[in-house]
Write an enzyme that holds these catalytic residues in place. Structure first.
Site, PDB file in Angstrom:
ATOM      1  N   ASN A   9      -3.815   6.670   1.251  1.00 18.17           N
ATOM      2  CA  ASN A   9      -2.611   5.844   1.222  1.00 18.17           C
ATOM      3  C   ASN A   9      -2.075   5.854  -0.205  1.00 18.17           C
ATOM      4  O   ASN A   9      -2.659   5.237  -1.090  1.00 18.17           O
ATOM      5  CB  ASN A   9      -2.980   4.407   1.661  1.00 18.17           C
ATOM      6  CG  ASN A   9      -1.821   3.444   1.532  1.00 18.17           C
ATOM      7  OD1 ASN A   9      -0.677   3.863   1.343  1.00 18.17           O
ATOM      8  ND2 ASN A   9      -2.116   2.158   1.634  1.00 18.17           N
ATOM      9  N   LYS A  11       0.611   4.565  -1.265  1.00 18.69           N
ATOM     10  CA  LYS A  11       1.367   3.337  -1.569  1.00 18.69           C
ATOM     11  C   LYS A  11       2.700   3.688  -2.257  1.00 18.69           C
ATOM     12  O   LYS A  11       3.265   4.735  -1.993  1.00 18.69           O
ATOM     13  CB  LYS A  11       0.522   2.379  -2.406  1.00 18.69           C
ATOM     14  CG  LYS A  11      -0.863   2.161  -1.800  1.00 18.69           C
ATOM     15  CD  LYS A  11      -1.622   1.052  -2.441  1.00 18.69           C
ATOM     16  CE  LYS A  11      -3.022   0.997  -1.859  1.00 18.69           C
ATOM     17  NZ  LYS A  11      -3.749  -0.199  -2.229  1.00 18.69           N
ATOM     18  N   HIS A  94      -1.270  -2.971   6.946  1.00 16.72           N
ATOM     19  CA  HIS A  94      -1.987  -2.962   5.663  1.00 16.72           C
ATOM     20  C   HIS A  94      -1.904  -4.352   5.034  1.00 16.72           C
ATOM     21  O   HIS A  94      -0.868  -5.028   5.125  1.00 16.72           O
ATOM     22  CB  HIS A  94      -1.385  -1.907   4.731  1.00 16.72           C
ATOM     23  CG  HIS A  94      -2.239  -1.658   3.537  1.00 16.72           C
ATOM     24  ND1 HIS A  94      -2.226  -2.495   2.444  1.00 16.72           N
ATOM     25  CD2 HIS A  94      -3.164  -0.710   3.278  1.00 16.72           C
ATOM     26  CE1 HIS A  94      -3.105  -2.048   1.554  1.00 16.72           C
ATOM     27  NE2 HIS A  94      -3.688  -0.970   2.030  1.00 16.72           N
ATOM     28  N   GLU A  96      -1.401  -5.327   2.122  1.00 20.69           N
ATOM     29  CA  GLU A  96      -0.279  -5.537   1.194  1.00 20.69           C
ATOM     30  C   GLU A  96       1.010  -5.825   1.964  1.00 20.69           C
ATOM     31  O   GLU A  96       1.846  -6.606   1.508  1.00 20.69           O
ATOM     32  CB  GLU A  96      -0.126  -4.304   0.278  1.00 20.69           C
ATOM     33  CG  GLU A  96      -1.269  -4.245  -0.729  1.00 20.69           C
ATOM     34  CD  GLU A  96      -1.639  -2.852  -1.203  1.00 20.69           C
ATOM     35  OE1 GLU A  96      -0.880  -1.900  -0.966  1.00 20.69           O
ATOM     36  OE2 GLU A  96      -2.731  -2.717  -1.798  1.00 20.69           O
ATOM     37  N   GLU A 166     -10.426  -3.308   6.312  1.00 17.43           N
ATOM     38  CA  GLU A 166     -10.205  -3.322   4.869  1.00 17.43           C
ATOM     39  C   GLU A 166     -10.324  -4.751   4.345  1.00 17.43           C
ATOM     40  O   GLU A 166      -9.323  -5.502   4.374  1.00 17.43           O
ATOM     41  CB  GLU A 166      -8.812  -2.782   4.551  1.00 17.43           C
ATOM     42  CG  GLU A 166      -8.602  -1.350   4.972  1.00 17.43           C
ATOM     43  CD  GLU A 166      -7.538  -0.695   4.115  1.00 17.43           C
ATOM     44  OE1 GLU A 166      -7.869   0.264   3.411  1.00 17.43           O
ATOM     45  OE2 GLU A 166      -6.397  -1.173   4.109  1.00 17.43           O
ATOM     46  N   GLY A 172      -8.332  -2.173  -4.117  1.00 13.43           N
ATOM     47  CA  GLY A 172      -7.773  -1.983  -5.452  1.00 13.43           C
ATOM     48  C   GLY A 172      -8.469  -2.817  -6.513  1.00 13.43           C
ATOM     49  O   GLY A 172      -7.976  -2.952  -7.628  1.00 13.43           O
ATOM     50  N   SER A 212     -11.770   0.295  -2.217  1.00 11.05           N
ATOM     51  CA  SER A 212     -12.429   0.877  -3.384  1.00 11.05           C
ATOM     52  C   SER A 212     -13.468   1.932  -3.038  1.00 11.05           C
ATOM     53  O   SER A 212     -14.524   2.003  -3.677  1.00 11.05           O
ATOM     54  CB  SER A 212     -13.040  -0.230  -4.252  1.00 11.05           C
ATOM     55  OG  SER A 212     -12.024  -1.106  -4.711  1.00 11.05           O
TER      56      SER A 212
HETATM   57  C1  PEP Z   1      -5.981   0.659   0.463  1.00  8.78           C
HETATM   58  O1  PEP Z   1      -4.981   0.345  -0.126  1.00  8.78           O
HETATM   59  O2  PEP Z   1      -5.952   0.816   1.705  1.00  8.78           O
HETATM   60  C2  PEP Z   1      -7.209   0.832  -0.295  1.00  8.78           C
HETATM   61  C3  PEP Z   1      -8.335   0.906   0.347  1.00  8.78           C
HETATM   62  O3  PEP Z   1      -7.071   0.893  -1.664  1.00  8.78           O
HETATM   63  P1  PEP Z   1      -8.246   1.192  -2.734  1.00  8.78           P
HETATM   64  O4  PEP Z   1      -9.014   2.394  -2.205  1.00  8.78           O
HETATM   65  O5  PEP Z   1      -7.546   1.474  -3.998  1.00  8.78           O
HETATM   66  O6  PEP Z   1      -9.097  -0.021  -2.760  1.00  8.78           O
END
Ligand code: PEP
Length: 249
Positions: A9, A11, A94, A96, A166, A172, A212
């Site tokens: 992703n 973003k 997601h 966000e 998630e 992040g 992460s």
């Molecule tokens: C995400 O945004 O779906 C995500 C998992 O980000 P990150 O890997 O940076 O934690």
């Protein structure tokens, strides 16, 4: 059928030139695993990314879409528009989008319906906040998110859905759920699906972990029996790191 999937992703990162550069770096990587590879660039670069990966083992997917088929929704993108440029998979829900754009279980249920009506595959994201986990409510939150957005569907719809657990506190932040925490939640998700749709739907469901995931922890997370892949944010912006994760299976 359960699959291994690693989806990046991107973003709101990468303009056209950076998109071209990252795609050409991705193409130089070698895939040694059976994972399906997906990348989700921003809307403006979807067509270009789609065109430039036509011959490659990389699926270009969208980060979001609107629930309406078309109409007066300034700034939004429909499923039909995505389909018209060859995009067949969309990420929905997601954290966000939920946090910054007020996406709710109800609006997500509508988006899921529209995506499926347009024969798109959905990567449906959900996960608890840190406060939920601290209070021991993570399973209740995840169960509610899944039930509210998906449990109106027929069992057959789940062939076109991939789930992505998630935990918000791990996105992040550099903080990862431990492989055991991921496994426990993925097993719980399968149990939740089983209770409504039975064993076949539950066993066949592809469930990704996101939060992460990096080259140094992917192998351990992916070794868990109910973890079928990853949704990758930060590490998806570096071709070598991304393929190290793809090849962690
Ligand atoms: C995400 O945004 O779906 C995500 C998992 O980000 P990150 O890997 O940076 O934690």
């Amino acid at each position: 059928m359960r699959k291994h999937i690693v989806a990046g992703n991107w973003k709101m990162n990468n303009g056209l030139i950076q998109t071209e550069t990252l795609i050409s770096e991705l193409k130089q990587q070698t895939k040694t695993s059976d994972a399906e590879v997906m990348i989700a660039p921003t809307f403006t670069n979807l067509w270009h990314a789609f065109e430039s990966t036509r011959q490659d083992d990389i699926e270009v997917i969208a980060q979001n879409m609107h629930f309406a088929e078309n109409g007066a929704y300034t700034g939004e993108i429909s499923a039909g528009m995505l389909k018209s440029i060859g995009i067949k998979t969309v990420i929905l829900g997601h954290s966000e989008r939920r946090a910054y754009f007020n996406e709710t279980d109800d609006s997500l249920a509508k988006k899921v319906d529209t995506a499926l009506a347009n024969t798109m595959r959905v990567i449906f994201c959900f996960g608890e906040e840190l406060s939920d986990r601290k209070a021991g409510n993570e399973e209740a939150v995840v169960e509610r998110q899944i039930k509210n957005a998906l449990f109106h569907l027929e069992a057959s719809a789940f062939k076109h859905i991939v789930l992505a657990y998630e935990p918000v506190w791990a996105i992040g932040t550099g903080e990862t759920a431990s492989p055991e925490q991921a496994q426990d939640m993925h097993a719980f998700i399968r149990k939740t699906l089983n209770s409504k749709y039975g064993e076949t739907v539950a066993d066949d469901m592809t469930i990704l972990y996101g939060g992460s995931v990096k080259p140094n922890n992917a192998k351990e997370i992916f070794s868990k029996p109910d973890v079928d892949g990853g949704l990758i944010g930060g590490a998806a912006l570096n071709a070598e790191d991304f393929y190290a994760i793809v090849n962690a299976f």
